[in-house]
Design an enzyme around this catalytic site. Sequence first.
Site, PDB file in Angstrom:
ATOM      1  CG  LEU A  15       0.479  -0.452  -4.615  1.00 61.47           C
ATOM      2  CD1 LEU A  15       0.204  -0.268  -3.123  1.00 61.47           C
ATOM      3  CD2 LEU A  15       1.532  -1.520  -4.831  1.00 61.47           C
ATOM      4  CE1 TYR A  54       4.428   6.958 -25.133  1.00 59.66           C
ATOM      5  CE2 TYR A  54       5.030   9.115 -25.972  1.00 59.66           C
ATOM      6  CZ  TYR A  54       4.902   7.745 -26.155  1.00 59.66           C
ATOM      7  OH  TYR A  54       5.257   7.182 -27.348  1.00 59.66           O
ATOM      8  CB  CYS A 380     -10.288   6.688 -34.058  1.00 53.89           C
ATOM      9  SG  CYS A 380     -10.603   8.442 -33.735  1.00 53.89           S
ATOM     10  CG  HIS A 514     -12.171   5.004 -29.848  1.00 56.29           C
ATOM     11  ND1 HIS A 514     -10.814   4.751 -29.898  1.00 56.29           N
ATOM     12  CD2 HIS A 514     -12.333   6.276 -30.308  1.00 56.29           C
ATOM     13  CE1 HIS A 514     -10.180   5.829 -30.338  1.00 56.29           C
ATOM     14  NE2 HIS A 514     -11.080   6.770 -30.590  1.00 56.29           N
ATOM     15  CD  GLU A 516     -10.800   1.197 -28.656  1.00 52.91           C
ATOM     16  OE1 GLU A 516     -10.105   2.229 -28.621  1.00 52.91           O
ATOM     17  OE2 GLU A 516     -11.446   0.840 -29.664  1.00 52.91           O
TER      18      GLU A 516
END
Length: 542
Positions: A15, A54, A380, A514, A516
Site C-alpha cells: 500500500l 524476484y 557493477c 552503484h 544510483e
Amino acid sequence: MARFIFVTGGVVSSLGKGLASASLGALLQARGFRVRLRKLDPYLNVDPGTMNPYEHGEVYVTDDGAETDLDLGHYERFTGVPSRRSDNVTTGRIYQTVISRERRGDYLGGTVQVIPHVTDAIKEFIVAGTEEADFVLVEIGGTVGDIESLPFLEAIRQLGQELREHAIFVHLTLVPYIAAAGELKTKPTQHSVKELRSIGIQPDILLCRCEKPLPASERRKIASFCNVRQEAVIPALDVSTIYEVPIRYHEEGFDDQVLRCFDIHDSPAPELSVWRGLVDATLKPEGEVTIAIVGKYMALQDAYKSLGEAIDHGGMANKVHVNVRWLEAEQFEGDGDPTQILEDVNGIIVPGGFGKRGAEGKIRVARFARERGVPFLGICFGMQMAVVEAARNLAGLEGASSTEFGPCEDPVVGLMTEWVRDNQVERRSGEDDLGGTMRLGAYACGLRAGSKVHEIYGSDEISERHRHRFEVNINYRETLERTGVLVSGLSPDGTLPEIIEIPDHPWYIGVQFHPELKSRPFDPHPLFRSFVTAAVHQSRLV
C-alpha cells in the site's frame, strides 16, 4: 527526548508504508525538525542480501555496508538523511542476537522466551542511537494479522506504554472502490483496525489508500468505528508521481495531525516549493528520450528501484521525460540481434546482477553501444561485461570471461580475495558464506585527471557504494588501455579498477559501484545527469 511514530499497515501489502513514512519524514523535516527513519522487517533472513530479487526487490546498501530493505532508499531520497546499518532490522537478526546472548550465558540460565527477551531486543534496536533526532519514524513491514510480525507489534505496543506522550501510531489501510456498486467500502479498514486493537494498539491516525476521493460521510463512518478523530482520517489518493505525495499529505492535514498528537502547536508551515518544482519537472517536461535497461530481473522492476529513480532524477535535471524500455538480456543471446530492438534508443544501461544467465546478452549489448556510438552506462556486473566485450573484440582475447562463470583462459574479471577498508585489510574466499561477504558500502575512488569522469564529478576523489564479489583484473589494465579502453578510476591503493571509459566514444562509461544509490531528486547523481544529457544529444542526431 525523541518522539516515535510507528507506522503499520493493514488489509493488503504494497500500500505504500515506505512512501508514507518517507513523505511524513520530509514534511517534518520541512518544518525544521530532525528526523530518522527505521524499518522492521518480519522475515527470518538476517538481511535481504541472499534473497532473490524476484522475492524482495532491490537490496539497498548503506554507506556503512549494510544490505537493507529498499524502503531505506525512499527514506534517503525524500529526506537526504543517510541511512545506517542500525536503521533496518529483521526477525532473523533479532533472533540471532537473542540466541548469541543465550549461548554466552547473558540470561543467567533463565528460560529464553519471545516475551520479554525477543521483544526487549526489538525495543533496544528501535530506541538505540536516536538521541539527536526530534522524530523517529518506525515502519513495521508486513500486514497486521501476519503471524511473522506479531513480536514487532507487541514490542511497539510495549513502547507505546513506556513512552506515553512520546509515541503515536499511524495505520495505513485500504478503502477499495467497488466499480460494480460504484462505492468505496470502509469495512476492510474497520476489520484491520479491529485486528490491531485486539493486540492492544489503538491507532491515532489512519491513512486511507483509495483511488477515489473519500467523502466526509465515509470519513465519519471510519472515525466512528475505529475510535479516531474524523480529522485524523487522512485520504491517501493515487498520484501521478511519488514526489507529489508529501504535497497531498500536507493538504490533507497529515503532518498537522501528527504534531497535534504530540501537542505541538507552534511549528511553522512546511516550505514545499521545491517539491512542487519536482512535480512540475516530472509532469511538464520539455522533451523526451528513450533509455533501454538491459538486465535479468525484469519481471519485477522493484529489483532496480533506485536505478529507475536515478534515471528520473537525470531526466528532471535535463527537463526531459525518460521513457524506460525494460529489456531481458537473454533475448540478445543466440540469434537475438540487438540492432532491431535497440536501434531507436538514445542510451543503454546494463545494471548489476549475479550469475551467468543473460551474461552473453549483456556482452552483445555492450558491443552494440560501443560500435554504434550509443551512450552506455555499465553498472557493477554491467561494467564487468563491458570489459569482457572489449577484451574479446578489441584485444583479441577470445577466451576472456569472468571466473564467476567458471575457469577461463583469460580471467579479465575475477573473485576479490582482499581489499582495504578504513586502513584495514579485509579478506574473502570462495568458501565463505554468501550473506554479507561482498565488498559492501562506501569506498573511496581516485579519478584520473583529464578523464570524462573527472570532468563529470569535478573532483579528484569520490566516495561511492559497492555491492559486488568479483572485480576487473588489474593485470589486464595495460592490455585494455592499448585498445582505447581507459581505466579512469582506481581504489586509493591502485589495485582495484573502479571505472572504465572510452574517450573517443560519445559517452561510454562503466563503474564497479552503484551510483544510483546516492542519487536524490533534489541532487541528481552526476553520472545520471551527464548520461541523460548525452542521451538528449544523441536523440537530436537520429
